[in-house]
Each structure stands twice: as C-alpha cells, then as structure tokens.
Design a protein around this motif. Structure first.
Motif, PDB file in Angstrom:
ATOM      1  N   ASN A 191       0.828  -1.200   0.000  1.00 28.76           N
ATOM      2  CA  ASN A 191       0.000   0.000   0.000  1.00 28.76           C
ATOM      3  C   ASN A 191       0.865   1.254   0.000  1.00 28.76           C
ATOM      4  OD1 ASN A 191      -2.584  -1.432   0.483  1.00 28.76           O
ATOM      5  ND2 ASN A 191      -1.704  -1.844   2.493  1.00 28.76           N
ATOM      6  N   TRP A 192       0.284   2.323  -0.490  1.00 28.08           N
ATOM      7  CA  TRP A 192       0.835   3.663  -0.333  1.00 28.08           C
ATOM      8  C   TRP A 192      -0.162   4.474   0.496  1.00 28.08           C
ATOM      9  CZ3 TRP A 192       5.583   5.395  -1.622  1.00 28.08           C
ATOM     10  CH2 TRP A 192       6.347   4.657  -2.531  1.00 28.08           C
ATOM     11  N   TYR A 193       0.344   5.086   1.536  1.00 31.02           N
ATOM     12  CA  TYR A 193      -0.431   6.002   2.356  1.00 31.02           C
ATOM     13  C   TYR A 193       0.185   7.401   2.208  1.00 31.02           C
ATOM     14  CZ  TYR A 193      -2.733   2.218   5.005  1.00 31.02           C
ATOM     15  OH  TYR A 193      -3.489   1.132   5.395  1.00 31.02           O
ATOM     16  N   ARG A 194      -0.562   8.392   2.638  1.00 34.60           N
ATOM     17  CA  ARG A 194      -0.006   9.741   2.693  1.00 34.60           C
ATOM     18  C   ARG A 194      -0.546  10.454   3.927  1.00 34.60           C
ATOM     19  NH1 ARG A 194      -2.985  12.673  -2.509  1.00 34.60           N
ATOM     20  NH2 ARG A 194      -5.085  12.809  -1.601  1.00 34.60           N
ATOM     21  N   GLN A 195       0.245  11.410   4.382  1.00 33.26           N
ATOM     22  CA  GLN A 195      -0.163  12.225   5.514  1.00 33.26           C
ATOM     23  C   GLN A 195       0.213  13.673   5.255  1.00 33.26           C
ATOM     24  OE1 GLN A 195       1.260  10.928   9.362  1.00 33.26           O
ATOM     25  NE2 GLN A 195      -0.428  11.972  10.395  1.00 33.26           N
ATOM     26  N   ALA A 196      -0.800  14.513   5.212  1.00 28.09           N
ATOM     27  CA  ALA A 196      -0.598  15.946   5.034  1.00 28.09           C
ATOM     28  C   ALA A 196      -0.521  16.608   6.412  1.00 28.09           C
ATOM     29  CB  ALA A 196      -1.737  16.540   4.221  1.00 28.09           C
ATOM     30  N   PRO A 197       0.100  17.775   6.494  1.00 27.12           N
ATOM     31  CA  PRO A 197       0.207  18.467   7.795  1.00 27.12           C
ATOM     32  C   PRO A 197      -1.164  18.674   8.428  1.00 27.12           C
ATOM     33  CG  PRO A 197       1.606  19.515   6.168  1.00 27.12           C
ATOM     34  CD  PRO A 197       0.799  18.500   5.425  1.00 27.12           C
ATOM     35  N   GLY A 198      -1.278  18.274   9.686  1.00 31.20           N
ATOM     36  CA  GLY A 198      -2.523  18.470  10.415  1.00 31.20           C
ATOM     37  C   GLY A 198      -3.621  17.491  10.082  1.00 31.20           C
ATOM     38  N   LYS A 199      -3.317  16.511   9.249  1.00 33.16           N
ATOM     39  CA  LYS A 199      -4.331  15.529   8.859  1.00 33.16           C
ATOM     40  C   LYS A 199      -3.881  14.126   9.227  1.00 33.16           C
ATOM     41  CE  LYS A 199      -6.330  18.155   5.043  1.00 33.16           C
ATOM     42  NZ  LYS A 199      -6.769  18.105   3.618  1.00 33.16           N
ATOM     43  N   GLU A 200      -4.858  13.215   9.269  1.00 34.55           N
ATOM     44  CA  GLU A 200      -4.544  11.822   9.556  1.00 34.55           C
ATOM     45  C   GLU A 200      -3.959  11.146   8.320  1.00 34.55           C
ATOM     46  OE1 GLU A 200      -7.893  10.927  13.018  1.00 34.55           O
ATOM     47  OE2 GLU A 200      -7.877   9.761  11.163  1.00 34.55           O
ATOM     48  N   ARG A 201      -3.198  10.086   8.574  1.00 34.41           N
ATOM     49  CA  ARG A 201      -2.660   9.301   7.470  1.00 34.41           C
ATOM     50  C   ARG A 201      -3.816   8.602   6.755  1.00 34.41           C
ATOM     51  NH1 ARG A 201       2.643   5.706   8.565  1.00 34.41           N
ATOM     52  NH2 ARG A 201       3.187   7.744   9.445  1.00 34.41           N
ATOM     53  N   GLU A 202      -3.781   8.635   5.418  1.00 27.67           N
ATOM     54  CA  GLU A 202      -4.855   8.028   4.634  1.00 27.67           C
ATOM     55  C   GLU A 202      -4.293   7.072   3.596  1.00 27.67           C
ATOM     56  OE1 GLU A 202      -7.088  10.644   2.090  1.00 27.67           O
ATOM     57  OE2 GLU A 202      -5.323  11.761   1.432  1.00 27.67           O
ATOM     58  N   LEU A 203      -5.068   6.036   3.304  1.00 22.71           N
ATOM     59  CA  LEU A 203      -4.690   5.076   2.280  1.00 22.71           C
ATOM     60  C   LEU A 203      -4.929   5.688   0.904  1.00 22.71           C
ATOM     61  CD1 LEU A 203      -3.851   2.196   1.442  1.00 22.71           C
ATOM     62  CD2 LEU A 203      -6.263   1.570   1.591  1.00 22.71           C
ATOM     63  N   VAL A 204      -3.903   5.664   0.083  1.00 21.29           N
ATOM     64  CA  VAL A 204      -3.980   6.233  -1.263  1.00 21.29           C
ATOM     65  C   VAL A 204      -4.226   5.149  -2.306  1.00 21.29           C
ATOM     66  CG1 VAL A 204      -2.704   7.494  -3.039  1.00 21.29           C
ATOM     67  CG2 VAL A 204      -2.494   8.159  -0.634  1.00 21.29           C
ATOM     68  N   ALA A 205      -3.454   4.069  -2.224  1.00 20.14           N
ATOM     69  CA  ALA A 205      -3.561   3.002  -3.215  1.00 20.14           C
ATOM     70  C   ALA A 205      -3.006   1.714  -2.640  1.00 20.14           C
ATOM     71  CB  ALA A 205      -2.805   3.369  -4.497  1.00 20.14           C
ATOM     72  N   GLY A 206      -3.514   0.588  -3.135  1.00 24.05           N
ATOM     73  CA  GLY A 206      -3.031  -0.703  -2.690  1.00 24.05           C
ATOM     74  C   GLY A 206      -3.064  -1.723  -3.808  1.00 24.05           C
ATOM     75  N   ILE A 207      -2.191  -2.723  -3.699  1.00 17.60           N
ATOM     76  CA  ILE A 207      -2.157  -3.813  -4.671  1.00 17.60           C
ATOM     77  C   ILE A 207      -2.062  -5.109  -3.890  1.00 17.60           C
ATOM     78  CG2 ILE A 207       0.355  -3.544  -4.979  1.00 17.60           C
ATOM     79  CD1 ILE A 207      -0.110  -4.435  -7.930  1.00 17.60           C
ATOM     80  N   SER A 208      -2.948  -6.054  -4.200  1.00 16.73           N
ATOM     81  CA  SER A 208      -3.032  -7.281  -3.408  1.00 16.73           C
ATOM     82  C   SER A 208      -1.940  -8.263  -3.799  1.00 16.73           C
ATOM     83  CB  SER A 208      -4.401  -7.932  -3.605  1.00 16.73           C
ATOM     84  OG  SER A 208      -4.508  -8.441  -4.920  1.00 16.73           O
ATOM     85  N   SER A 209      -1.737  -9.250  -2.941  1.00 19.37           N
ATOM     86  CA  SER A 209      -0.652 -10.208  -3.140  1.00 19.37           C
ATOM     87  C   SER A 209      -1.017 -11.319  -4.109  1.00 19.37           C
ATOM     88  CB  SER A 209      -0.263 -10.829  -1.806  1.00 19.37           C
ATOM     89  OG  SER A 209      -1.368 -11.504  -1.235  1.00 19.37           O
ATOM     90  N   VAL A 210      -2.281 -11.686  -4.190  1.00 19.78           N
ATOM     91  CA  VAL A 210      -2.668 -12.895  -4.907  1.00 19.78           C
ATOM     92  C   VAL A 210      -2.943 -12.623  -6.379  1.00 19.78           C
ATOM     93  CG1 VAL A 210      -4.318 -14.776  -5.022  1.00 19.78           C
ATOM     94  CG2 VAL A 210      -3.576 -13.900  -2.791  1.00 19.78           C
TER      95      VAL A 210
END
Length: 118
Positions: A35-54
């Motif tokens: 997964n890729w997450y991001r966190q902007a100043p003053g905000k919570e970390r959020e999930l941006v994109a993900g790729i599954s294993s299978v």
C-alpha cells in the motif's frame, strides 16, 4: 530485518507527475499486500492506493482515482506509485506499507515528501 525505502518525491508544479518507488528487503513484495499512504500536515494518514498479493488487484482512494497508478516489479522487489495530474492537495509525506493480513503484520517505510506548488 525488513526495510522499505521510498524514493522519488520532490517539488512539482500543479499538473505535473512524479514516480515514487518503494524498494523492499527482508520480504518478498509479491507475497504481501503493498500500500501507499499519505499524511498531510494536520491531517490523519490516509490510504492512497493498494495492490493485493494474490491476483494483483488494485484499489484507490476516490481522490486519486484516474490520476495515480500503483504497480509492482517482482524481479526488482519494488512497488511504484505513478502520480499524474498532481494537485496542491496531493502535498503530503507518502509512505510505503507492507501488510500481511493473516499474520496482522505491518511494515512501514520512512516516507518521501511530495510537494505540489507553483
């Protein structure tokens, strides 16, 4: 020892593109949900994109759908995030995450800064 090392961040103008990389050691990225997450100043970390294993299925946050692309190069044991049509609101620290659901294990990289500004 597991390490996730992000690179590719930087300063880019609105509408520009960047390609983030997450080089893994100590795990095989093809066997993990990445997964890729991001966190902007003053905000919570959020999930941006993900790729599954299978089946390599991907998922994206609504805010980046159609602009960002996650991919994986198993030979290089690396995960990528292509960021296109960047907006100032994409400015954040971007983190790579390796998630193994059945073991409830998560690993994180140190993050890479993306700044979108004119």
């Amino acid at each position: 020892q597991v390490q996730l090392v992000e690179s590719g961040g930087g300063l880019v103008q609105p509408g520009g593109s960047l390609r983030l990389s997450c080089a893994a050691s100590g795990i095989t990225v093809s066997r993990w949900t990445m997964n890729w997450y991001r966190q902007a100043p003053g905000k919570e970390r959020e999930l941006v994109a993900g790729i599954s294993s299978v089946v390599d299925s991907t998922n994206y946050a609504d805010s980046v759908k159609g602009r960002f692309i996650i991919s994986r190069d198993n030979a290089k044991n690396t995960v990528f995030l292509q960021l296109n049509s960047l907006k100032p609101e994409d400015t954040a620290i971007y983190y790579c995450n390796a998630h193994f659901d059945t073991l409830r294990v998560d690993y994180w990289g140190q993050g890479t800064q993306v700044t979108v500004s004119s």
